[in-house]
Design a protein around this motif. Structure first.
Motif, PDB file in Angstrom:
ATOM      1  N   CYS A 103       0.689  -0.895   0.168  1.00 37.70           N
ATOM      2  CA  CYS A 103       0.092  -0.371  -0.355  1.00 37.70           C
ATOM      3  C   CYS A 103       0.964   1.626  -0.082  1.00 37.70           C
ATOM      4  CB  CYS A 103      -0.524  -0.220   1.583  1.00 37.70           C
ATOM      5  SG  CYS A 103      -2.222  -1.393   1.084  1.00 37.70           S
ATOM      6  N   ASP A 104       1.647   0.981   0.897  1.00 32.40           N
ATOM      7  CA  ASP A 104       2.992   2.222   0.756  1.00 32.40           C
ATOM      8  C   ASP A 104       3.529   2.408  -0.489  1.00 32.40           C
ATOM      9  OD1 ASP A 104       2.526   2.900   3.498  1.00 32.40           O
ATOM     10  OD2 ASP A 104       4.285   1.745   4.268  1.00 32.40           O
TER      11      ASP A 104
ATOM     12  N   ASN B  78       0.642   3.692  -3.071  1.00 27.05           N
ATOM     13  CA  ASN B  78       0.044   5.377  -2.327  1.00 27.05           C
ATOM     14  C   ASN B  78       1.164   6.582  -3.218  1.00 27.05           C
ATOM     15  OD1 ASN B  78      -2.679   4.177  -1.589  1.00 27.05           O
ATOM     16  ND2 ASN B  78      -2.292   4.162   0.289  1.00 27.05           N
ATOM     17  N   SER B  79       2.419   5.800  -2.804  1.00 28.55           N
ATOM     18  CA  SER B  79       3.349   6.906  -3.046  1.00 28.55           C
ATOM     19  C   SER B  79       3.373   6.907  -4.778  1.00 28.55           C
ATOM     20  CB  SER B  79       4.652   6.742  -2.279  1.00 28.55           C
ATOM     21  OG  SER B  79       5.077   5.629  -3.208  1.00 28.55           O
TER      22      SER B  79
ATOM     23  N   LYS C 284      -3.093   7.226  -9.053  1.00 25.34           N
ATOM     24  CA  LYS C 284      -2.643   8.009  -8.173  1.00 25.34           C
ATOM     25  C   LYS C 284      -3.861   8.202  -7.114  1.00 25.34           C
ATOM     26  CE  LYS C 284      -0.394  11.282 -11.661  1.00 25.34           C
ATOM     27  NZ  LYS C 284      -0.247  11.988 -12.251  1.00 25.34           N
TER      28      LYS C 284
ATOM     29  N   THR D 258      -5.190   6.193  -3.928  1.00 28.69           N
ATOM     30  CA  THR D 258      -4.985   5.168  -2.326  1.00 28.69           C
ATOM     31  C   THR D 258      -5.368   4.259  -2.200  1.00 28.69           C
ATOM     32  OG1 THR D 258      -5.013   8.106  -1.403  1.00 28.69           O
ATOM     33  CG2 THR D 258      -5.380   5.888  -0.234  1.00 28.69           C
ATOM     34  N   MET D 259      -4.527   3.227  -1.564  1.00 29.45           N
ATOM     35  CA  MET D 259      -4.967   1.960  -1.287  1.00 29.45           C
ATOM     36  C   MET D 259      -4.794   1.338   0.136  1.00 29.45           C
ATOM     37  SD  MET D 259      -3.899  -2.132  -2.510  1.00 29.45           S
ATOM     38  CE  MET D 259      -5.141  -1.782  -4.056  1.00 29.45           C
ATOM     39  N   ASN D 260      -6.138   1.123   0.922  1.00 25.96           N
ATOM     40  CA  ASN D 260      -5.849   0.506   1.782  1.00 25.96           C
ATOM     41  C   ASN D 260      -6.492  -1.004   2.240  1.00 25.96           C
ATOM     42  OD1 ASN D 260      -5.711   3.037   3.260  1.00 25.96           O
ATOM     43  ND2 ASN D 260      -7.342   3.845   2.774  1.00 25.96           N
TER      44      ASN D 260
ATOM     45  N   PHE E  60      -9.639   0.576  -2.800  1.00 28.77           N
ATOM     46  CA  PHE E  60      -8.606   1.407  -3.925  1.00 28.77           C
ATOM     47  C   PHE E  60      -9.441   2.850  -4.373  1.00 28.77           C
ATOM     48  CE2 PHE E  60      -7.241   2.941  -7.249  1.00 28.77           C
ATOM     49  CZ  PHE E  60      -5.847   3.804  -7.043  1.00 28.77           C
TER      50      PHE E  60
ATOM     51  N   GLY F 196      -9.323   6.473  -6.321  1.00 24.46           N
ATOM     52  CA  GLY F 196      -8.323   6.725  -7.125  1.00 24.46           C
ATOM     53  C   GLY F 196      -9.530   7.059  -8.773  1.00 24.46           C
TER      54      GLY F 196
END
Length: 124
Positions: free
Chosen positions: A14-15, A18-19, A60, A62-64, A85, A87
């Motif tokens: 995920c990091d 997300n980056s 672009k 965000t996944m958790n 997710f 985006g």
């Protein structure tokens, strides 16, 4: 930073996503890993995997992921996570909301890192 335990893998993945770190995502997989990102399509080629992961990076988003069961037997681990997710579709600009369950097999490497051997993304 690599996953040194199976439980760390979802955070590492995920990091990286997300980056926008496509190389970091690729580093989560063994060479020749099998990935099922879409039903009926098994990816084993690194170029195809890079393209599939690149599609997520291009949004672009965000996944958790919430890690569920983790079962380890020696240098192999089975685990799953429920994930979300959010985006933006790069072509239309529309918001993309996905969720599902990942089912995975990881293998411990000789240097102590854990990498995906099999990764199945199921949309919910």
């Amino acid at each position: 930073m690599p996953a040194m335990t199976p439980e760390e893998m979802h955070k590492v993945f995920c990091d990286a996503l997300n980056s926008g770190d496509l190389d970091g995502l690729m580093a989560c997989y063994e060479p020749g890993a099998s990935v099922i990102a879409e039903p009926g399509q098994v990816i084993t080629d690194s170029n195809a995997l890079r393209a599939a992961l690149g599609h997520f990076v291009s949004m672009k988003g965000t996944m958790n992921a919430k890690t569920g069961t983790v079962v380890t037997a020696g240098d192999v681990a089975f685990m799953h996570a429920d994930w979300t997710f959010t985006g933006t579709d790069p072509k239309s600009g529309d918001t993309v909301n996905l969720k599902g369950r990942a089912t995975e097999v990881l293998r411990k490497q000789s240097d102590g890192r854990w990498l995906y051997l099999i990764d199945l993304f199921d949309d919910a």
